[in-house]
Write an enzyme that holds these catalytic residues in place. Structure first.
Site, PDB file in Angstrom:
ATOM      1  N   ASP A 199      36.952 123.557  42.602  1.00  0.00           N
ATOM      2  CA  ASP A 199      38.177 123.319  41.835  1.00  0.00           C
ATOM      3  C   ASP A 199      38.475 121.822  41.936  1.00  0.00           C
ATOM      4  O   ASP A 199      38.709 121.297  43.038  1.00  0.00           O
ATOM      5  CB  ASP A 199      39.320 124.157  42.439  1.00  0.00           C
ATOM      6  CG  ASP A 199      40.654 123.939  41.734  1.00  0.00           C
ATOM      7  OD1 ASP A 199      40.856 122.850  41.160  1.00  0.00           O
ATOM      8  OD2 ASP A 199      41.513 124.833  41.798  1.00  0.00           O
ATOM      9  N   LYS A 225      46.891 116.672  35.293  1.00  0.00           N
ATOM     10  CA  LYS A 225      47.223 115.836  36.456  1.00  0.00           C
ATOM     11  C   LYS A 225      46.694 114.417  36.223  1.00  0.00           C
ATOM     12  O   LYS A 225      47.221 113.695  35.399  1.00  0.00           O
ATOM     13  CB  LYS A 225      46.659 116.466  37.724  1.00  0.00           C
ATOM     14  CG  LYS A 225      47.230 117.853  38.040  1.00  0.00           C
ATOM     15  CD  LYS A 225      46.668 118.371  39.345  1.00  0.00           C
ATOM     16  CE  LYS A 225      46.958 119.841  39.569  1.00  0.00           C
ATOM     17  NZ  LYS A 225      48.351 120.128  39.882  1.00  0.00           N
ATOM     18  N   ARG A 370      55.295 114.826  49.021  1.00  0.00           N
ATOM     19  CA  ARG A 370      53.993 114.514  48.437  1.00  0.00           C
ATOM     20  C   ARG A 370      54.134 113.326  47.491  1.00  0.00           C
ATOM     21  O   ARG A 370      54.866 113.384  46.507  1.00  0.00           O
ATOM     22  CB  ARG A 370      53.490 115.747  47.692  1.00  0.00           C
ATOM     23  CG  ARG A 370      52.005 115.776  47.477  1.00  0.00           C
ATOM     24  CD  ARG A 370      51.568 117.115  46.956  1.00  0.00           C
ATOM     25  NE  ARG A 370      52.100 117.414  45.634  1.00  0.00           N
ATOM     26  CZ  ARG A 370      51.467 118.165  44.726  1.00  0.00           C
ATOM     27  NH1 ARG A 370      50.309 118.694  45.013  1.00  0.00           N
ATOM     28  NH2 ARG A 370      52.006 118.402  43.555  1.00  0.00           N
TER      29      ARG A 370
HETATM   30  C1  LIG Z   1      44.008 123.115  43.123  1.00  0.00           C
HETATM   31  C2  LIG Z   1      44.723 123.729  41.964  1.00  0.00           C
HETATM   32  N1  LIG Z   1      44.139 124.727  41.270  1.00  0.00           N
HETATM   33  C3  LIG Z   1      44.768 125.293  40.190  1.00  0.00           C
HETATM   34  C4  LIG Z   1      46.012 124.867  39.811  1.00  0.00           C
HETATM   35  C5  LIG Z   1      46.762 125.459  38.659  1.00  0.00           C
HETATM   36  O1  LIG Z   1      46.060 126.245  37.810  1.00  0.00           O
HETATM   37  P1  LIG Z   1      46.621 126.513  36.330  1.00  0.00           P
HETATM   38  O2  LIG Z   1      46.330 125.284  35.534  1.00  0.00           O
HETATM   39  O3  LIG Z   1      45.907 127.712  35.872  1.00  0.00           O
HETATM   40  O4  LIG Z   1      48.094 126.702  36.433  1.00  0.00           O
HETATM   41  C6  LIG Z   1      46.646 123.844  40.510  1.00  0.00           C
HETATM   42  C7  LIG Z   1      47.991 123.396  40.081  1.00  0.00           C
HETATM   43  O5  LIG Z   1      48.632 122.577  40.622  1.00  0.00           O
HETATM   44  C8  LIG Z   1      45.982 123.273  41.609  1.00  0.00           C
HETATM   45  O6  LIG Z   1      46.579 122.306  42.301  1.00  0.00           O
END
Ligand SMILES: Cc1ncc(COP(=O)(O)O)c(C=O)c1O
Length: 411
Positions: A199, A225, A370
């Site tokens: 991820d 982001k 943060r």
């Molecule tokens: C590591 C990580 N994975 C997934 C997500 C969010 O996923 P989605 O875009 O499906 O809301 C975040 C959101 O902050 C994240 O920090």
């Protein structure tokens, strides 16, 4: 060191890093130090014109023909290729659309099919909750056993094992900002015959990743982001070329069909990364993300990282001088992603008081302030300003003001 000395140092550092100051490419409000680009990136100027054109010309005037004349149909792959440069993926391996959660679900099912003889999957218990929720859901569907093992413990767990189907890790911990060792963990997974699924939400656009170089199998991340694609921007999915033929799409929508307009009754996957497509993409958001990526044009991600490391090191230096004794959750060395995470028992109030002063960071439970540092649009002077406000908040106990301690915010 005095505040004046820090100011002199900030100016010298900003001078040294002039070549990677991309602030002019972004529209940011005056008087704000924006330290939440790791949650919602700032607005790249190019997005404004691109979205306006998409609405008025492409949608408003050219209507349905835009699927062909404005290249709408190819957007998931075209934007994917453009994004691929930032994550170290050669063309034809990244597709854009849907959310990270959906892309993770898709990737995990594909991993289960590619390693159907294995039952165990390793995941970090501290990872972002959606990853655990999605993983648990997929595990119930495919019969996986989820073992909670942190990324740095993974190589020992994997050594000599034959039961692990995949490791599923976040490249950067969303709370502490810890950057995990993707090359080492990926290699350990491969040595054990497992797949590496990453991820990249908190590293894409901030840290060199080298997906091809390190032979990552599957990866996904969000567009909103550090990639600055806007609220709810489409996510991306990377499928290494070697897995394209074996990639089973758990949501085999018509956009991933070999001949979508044949309208045939049976599903036949398209060749290559196109088979990871699902359904009709959110075109306005795709166009916004595509324009947002142009903010990185002409800039190497390694240079963005260099700037980021300098900014986060300096932010920490300023905090150490102005708020001695501060405790951190984020590492002090190069295993730090693009954020500084301060620990404070009243972290929520601290964040709200900072926001009232124009320093926008966010709170993460239970005790983390943060401070995300999106290097392209932040300066060393901004770091000093943020630290200075933090010192004032704490010195005047502003964080204890009931106006700032009542929890009513979403983030
Ligand atoms: C590591 C990580 N994975 C997934 C997500 C969010 O996923 P989605 O875009 O499906 O809301 C975040 C959101 O902050 C994240 O920090």
């Amino acid at each position: 060191m005095s505040t004046d000395a820090l100011r002199t140092r900030a100016a010298a550092l900003d001078e040294r890093h002039q070549a990677t100051d991309l602030r002019e490419r972004f529209a940011l409000p005056d008087g704000v130090v924006y330290l939440d680009g790791n949650s919602l990136g700032a607005l790249p100027r190019a997005v404004v014109g691109a979205v306006s054109d998409a609405v008025e010309v492409q949608w408003g005037r050219d209507l349905i023909t835009s699927w062909n004349t404005h290249g709408w149909w190819d957007t998931p792959r075209r934007v994917g290729d453009r994004l691929g440069r930032l994550v170290g993926a050669a063309a034809g391996q990244v597709v854009v659309g849907d959310s990270t959660s959906v892309r993770l679900h898709q990737a995990l099912h594909a991993a289960a099919a590619l390693r159907s003889d294995r039952r165990v999957v390793l995941a970090d218990p501290a990872t972002f909750p959606t990853d655990l929720y999605v993983l648990d859901g997929v595990a119930r569907q495919v019969g996986w056993i989820v073992e909670h093992v942190t990324p740095d413990e993974a190589p020992a767990r994997l050594a000599g094992s034959q039961d692990v189907a995949a490791v599923v890790y976040s490249h950067v911990d969303y709370r502490t900002g810890r950057l995990w060792d993707l090359p080492t963990v990926t290699r350990a997974a491969h040595d054990a015959g497992a797949l590496a699924v990453w991820d990249l939400c908190h590293s894409a656009g901030a840290v060199p990743i080298g997906l091809d170089e390190h032979r990552v199998d599957l990866a996904m991340g969000c567009g909103y982001k550090y990639l600055n694609g806007g609220p709810g921007a489409p996510a991306f999915l990377y499928v290494a070329a070697e897995h394209h033929d074996g990639f089973a799409n758990i949501v085999p929508g018509w956009h991933g069909h070999a001949e979508p307009f044949a309208m045939s009754g049976g599903y036949r996957p398209a060749a290559g990364i196109d088979r990871a497509r699902i359904g009709t993409p959110p075109m306005l958001s795709m166009i916004a993300l595509e324009a947002a990526l142009s903010a990185f044009d002409g800039v190497d991600i390694a240079a963005v990282r260099e700037r980021s490391l300098s900014l986060t090191a300096f932010l920490r230096e300023c905090i150490d001088v102005l708020v001695p004794g501060t405790a951190y959750a984020s590492p002090d060395d190069e295993s730090r992603g693009s954020q500084v995470a301060v620990r404070h028992p009243d972290a929520y109030g601290v964040v709200q008081a900072l926001i009232a002063r124009g320093v926008v960071g966010d709170f993460r439970t239970p005790d983390i302030v943060r401070l995300g540092v999106a290097a392209p649009y932040l300066t060393h002077a901004d770091m000093l300003t943020a630290a200075d406000h933090l010192a004032h908040v704490l010195a005047a106990d502003e964080h204890l003001d009931p106006a700032f301690t009542t929890r009513n915010a979403v983030t």
